[in-house]
Design a protein around this motif. Sequence first.
Motif, PDB file in Angstrom:
ATOM      1  N   GLU A  43      40.963  27.722  40.948  1.00 23.58           N
ATOM      2  CA  GLU A  43      40.603  29.024  40.401  1.00 23.58           C
ATOM      3  C   GLU A  43      41.834  29.795  39.913  1.00 23.58           C
ATOM      4  O   GLU A  43      41.786  30.458  38.869  1.00 23.58           O
ATOM      5  CB  GLU A  43      39.864  29.848  41.462  1.00 23.58           C
ATOM      6  CG  GLU A  43      38.506  29.290  41.839  1.00 23.58           C
ATOM      7  CD  GLU A  43      37.532  29.289  40.680  1.00 23.58           C
ATOM      8  OE1 GLU A  43      37.501  30.292  39.921  1.00 23.58           O
ATOM      9  OE2 GLU A  43      36.809  28.287  40.522  1.00 23.58           O
ATOM     10  N   ASP A  59      42.887  31.347  36.086  1.00 28.72           N
ATOM     11  CA  ASP A  59      43.375  32.714  35.841  1.00 28.72           C
ATOM     12  C   ASP A  59      44.758  32.707  35.206  1.00 28.72           C
ATOM     13  O   ASP A  59      45.039  33.487  34.282  1.00 28.72           O
ATOM     14  CB  ASP A  59      43.401  33.506  37.154  1.00 28.72           C
ATOM     15  CG  ASP A  59      42.010  33.859  37.646  1.00 28.72           C
ATOM     16  OD1 ASP A  59      41.063  33.805  36.845  1.00 28.72           O
ATOM     17  OD2 ASP A  59      41.883  34.191  38.841  1.00 28.72           O
ATOM     18  N   ALA A  72      39.131  37.974  30.209  1.00 24.65           N
ATOM     19  CA  ALA A  72      38.406  36.894  30.887  1.00 24.65           C
ATOM     20  C   ALA A  72      38.644  36.947  32.390  1.00 24.65           C
ATOM     21  O   ALA A  72      37.722  36.730  33.188  1.00 24.65           O
ATOM     22  CB  ALA A  72      38.842  35.543  30.319  1.00 24.65           C
ATOM     23  N   GLU A 103      36.707  39.924  33.826  1.00 23.80           N
ATOM     24  CA  GLU A 103      35.266  39.651  33.929  1.00 23.80           C
ATOM     25  C   GLU A 103      34.972  38.682  35.068  1.00 23.80           C
ATOM     26  O   GLU A 103      34.019  38.855  35.822  1.00 23.80           O
ATOM     27  CB  GLU A 103      34.755  39.071  32.606  1.00 23.80           C
ATOM     28  CG  GLU A 103      33.253  38.809  32.600  1.00 23.80           C
ATOM     29  CD  GLU A 103      32.749  38.328  31.257  1.00 23.80           C
ATOM     30  OE1 GLU A 103      31.562  37.937  31.186  1.00 23.80           O
ATOM     31  OE2 GLU A 103      33.523  38.333  30.279  1.00 23.80           O
ATOM     32  N   ARG A 104      35.808  37.685  35.217  1.00 25.35           N
ATOM     33  CA  ARG A 104      35.600  36.655  36.236  1.00 25.35           C
ATOM     34  C   ARG A 104      35.784  37.201  37.645  1.00 25.35           C
ATOM     35  O   ARG A 104      35.037  36.867  38.562  1.00 25.35           O
ATOM     36  CB  ARG A 104      36.582  35.501  35.991  1.00 25.35           C
ATOM     37  CG  ARG A 104      36.396  34.300  36.904  1.00 25.35           C
ATOM     38  CD  ARG A 104      37.466  33.233  36.618  1.00 25.35           C
ATOM     39  NE  ARG A 104      37.465  32.859  35.218  1.00 25.35           N
ATOM     40  CZ  ARG A 104      38.511  33.039  34.404  1.00 25.35           C
ATOM     41  NH1 ARG A 104      39.630  33.585  34.844  1.00 25.35           N
ATOM     42  NH2 ARG A 104      38.437  32.668  33.149  1.00 25.35           N
ATOM     43  N   ARG A 105      36.782  38.066  37.830  1.00 24.99           N
ATOM     44  CA  ARG A 105      37.143  38.532  39.173  1.00 24.99           C
ATOM     45  C   ARG A 105      36.699  39.969  39.468  1.00 24.99           C
ATOM     46  O   ARG A 105      36.880  40.434  40.594  1.00 24.99           O
ATOM     47  CB  ARG A 105      38.663  38.450  39.371  1.00 24.99           C
ATOM     48  CG  ARG A 105      39.266  37.080  39.098  1.00 24.99           C
ATOM     49  CD  ARG A 105      38.767  36.030  40.057  1.00 24.99           C
ATOM     50  NE  ARG A 105      39.289  34.718  39.681  1.00 24.99           N
ATOM     51  CZ  ARG A 105      38.627  33.585  39.850  1.00 24.99           C
ATOM     52  NH1 ARG A 105      37.419  33.586  40.391  1.00 24.99           N
ATOM     53  NH2 ARG A 105      39.157  32.435  39.475  1.00 24.99           N
TER      54      ARG A 105
END
Length: 230
Positions: free
Chosen positions: A112, A116, A127, A130-132
């Motif tokens: 992960e 990032d 991105a 939004e992901r975290r």
Amino acid sequence: FLRLLENSNVSDIIEKNKKNTLLNEVFPSKVTYDDKAVKESNEEAVAINKGKSHEIIIGDKFIDIAIDANKGGGNRAARILIHERLHTKLSTNQGKKIKRNLQSVYDDFLRESEIDLADIESGNIDAVNERRGYNLNSKTADELKRFLTDLRYSDISNPELKLEEFVVESLTSSALASYMNHIKVEGEEVGKAKTLWQRIMQFISKLFNFDIADNSLRAKEFNILGEVFK
């Protein structure tokens, strides 16, 4: 020892929990001052552990941290001692089993964090946000990049030592705990602690106000610690 922490609310928590057996599990039974030994071990070291003896040796850098709030004060000093104490616990046969069981957590973190890091490198900060669930800007994204890069431990060649360092950091670092809470792992619910290591994780989290979020990599770590000695 408590006098070193007198400027921190950690000393109050320790005093309230002094009859709690977990205090003896997470703090060293003996702390010795020997600045020369610490520096000979590693010029950058703040404290070193004596392996299975449970003794922690501190030097001048540790004292400077403990008495200076700007350097972290008693809170950081306490975390350093716990960090070194956990290294001694992970050097036992049971500790080695714990490390093996937590390999998948470190693998998940590496996967992960690599995603990032790639997005930060390419300038795709949105991105990562939004992901975290973050709100990073260019400055804080660079800080996250440095932090995640450090946790890959490129200066350590032994894979077992890399894993051990990650496990200890995951239990004592507020920044890493927060990052792991933002890595979603569905189905990982935090229940009642069933093992000593789960209680240790909860105790340290309470001591330093860390969360263990449901459906997160941190919850996965907590649940694996509950399966280790079944």
